[in-house]
Design an enzyme around this catalytic site. Sequence first.
Site: not given
Ligand code: BES
Ligand code: ZN
Ligand code: MN
Length: 489
Positions: A257, A269, A280, A339, A341, A343
């Site tokens: 990723k 966020k 990320d 968010d 993104e 996947r």
């Molecule tokens: N990059 C984030 C995940 C993340 C969060 C990595 C904190 C490291 C620390 C990812 O893209 C994300 O935002 N995931 C969301 C998914 C949700 C919107 C279904 C999450 O985990 O809240």
């Molecule tokens: Zn992310």
């Molecule tokens: Mn995200």
Amino acid sequence: MRLRAISANPASVEADVLAVPIYRDETDLPGELGELDAASGGAIRRAIDWGEFNVLEHPAALVDGGTLAAGRLLLLNGGTRGRPAWRAGRLAAVTTRRLNGRGARSVAIWLRDGEAHDAWVATAVGAMAGTYRSTSVYGRVRDTDAMKRSVPEVLVIGAEQEALDEGAIIGEGVAFGRDLANRSANDLSPERMAEVARELAADGCTVEVLEPADMERLGMGMLLGVGQGAAHPPRLIAVKLPGWESGGDRRLAIVGKGVCFDSGGLSLKPADGMGDMKHDKSGAAAVIAAARTLARLAPDTPLMAVAPMVENMPGGNAQRPGDVVRAMNGMTVEVTNTDAEGRLILGDAMTWAERNGATHMVDVATLTGAAAVAFGDQVSAYFARPREWGEAVGTAAEGAGEWFWEMPLVSEYRSAYDSPHADIVNSGTRDGSLIKAAVFLGEFVTVPWVHMDIAGTAYLTSDKPYGPKGATGAAVATLVRLARDFAAG
Ligand code: BES
Ligand code: ZN
Ligand code: MN
């Protein structure tokens, strides 16, 4: 750093510092450890009695060496025995990190546990990791700063030189990956990452970079959708090792990723901690670093690293919640949360990897906040289909000195992604979101596949005895080991 295997009685090792772990519940000091204690005038016994090793994660204690050939003893908190490669790497990292800026010219490490090939390799990787500085990319003062000097020579008692040499190459790869992951988003855009990857041609790799027009042609609607709000357009980077072409029916794609910055997009966020989202792209950094390392260590490996690179930004042209895009595999996806993104970009990248000959797949991603909540910064989660392929990954991680733990792929959760308008939505409900993220990815792979979620382990949010705040290089060593095991059949 020079890494040298030596065989000598620890008490007579000629080094500025002798590093010795004291393991949990260790009360009597047998054999050579007793000799060390006597020569140091009882310093080890006193440290134990004082409770120096009762606190896990305690940094190492530096005490006078008394009549030992080594001037000082570095007493390490060894913790509980077990996971030998992981522990060796940690102890070595704590050792060299503790000596940064101290002016020591050499340190000897005596592991006293689990001494075998994997542990020696991990010792070398860890010793190099302990000298890593997060300022290595942008710091005004570089290696000339005496206060930041690291120990130039590490002697490993009882080791095999060949294992240390291998570890040195991997250690260099891990540092390369950390540097990449630590670079800020105003510096490392998708285009710049592609430039970095192109330099791997010097190591004999074939590098291909797809631009948005190529993605349009291939129908990568998910990847394009995530990237469309940013000023810096997306790229898909593919790095093939010399051994890829001759891989036949065994070709491994490692897909990382690469979100150079994850603002969340229009599903923005919170400001708090958003700056960490430059990390990320850690999955992409890991697969590119692993490819570079393998090109130097085992170029015949049938491996391809794939890195979909984007910025997830809320620009005027940004993807909106409710948008429906078409994935490269033909599925329609309703983007309910911009968010989620990672996947989306990984799905198209894995379809592309399969169409380009991958017979086995591993994806690596800082995919879910839930992974960090559940596992913290020490352990990475992985999912496997079929589970035998997961065993190979678990074994590789164990040997490489990283801590990975398998989680279940619960196909029943697929219904969380039912969409009223499209084949699938991209964001399910919060409960079980670590697992559900993997289930979403599974829609875009048909070959044996492992998903690694390194959201908790890819970077440290504060300084630790074994490393500074920032990128850790998580998964690099495991990917290298996995690819070598894979090549060996
Ligand atoms: N990059 C984030 C995940 C993340 C969060 C990595 C904190 C490291 C620390 C990812 O893209 C994300 O935002 N995931 C969301 C998914 C949700 C919107 C279904 C999450 O985990 O809240
Ligand atoms: Zn992310
Ligand atoms: Mn995200």
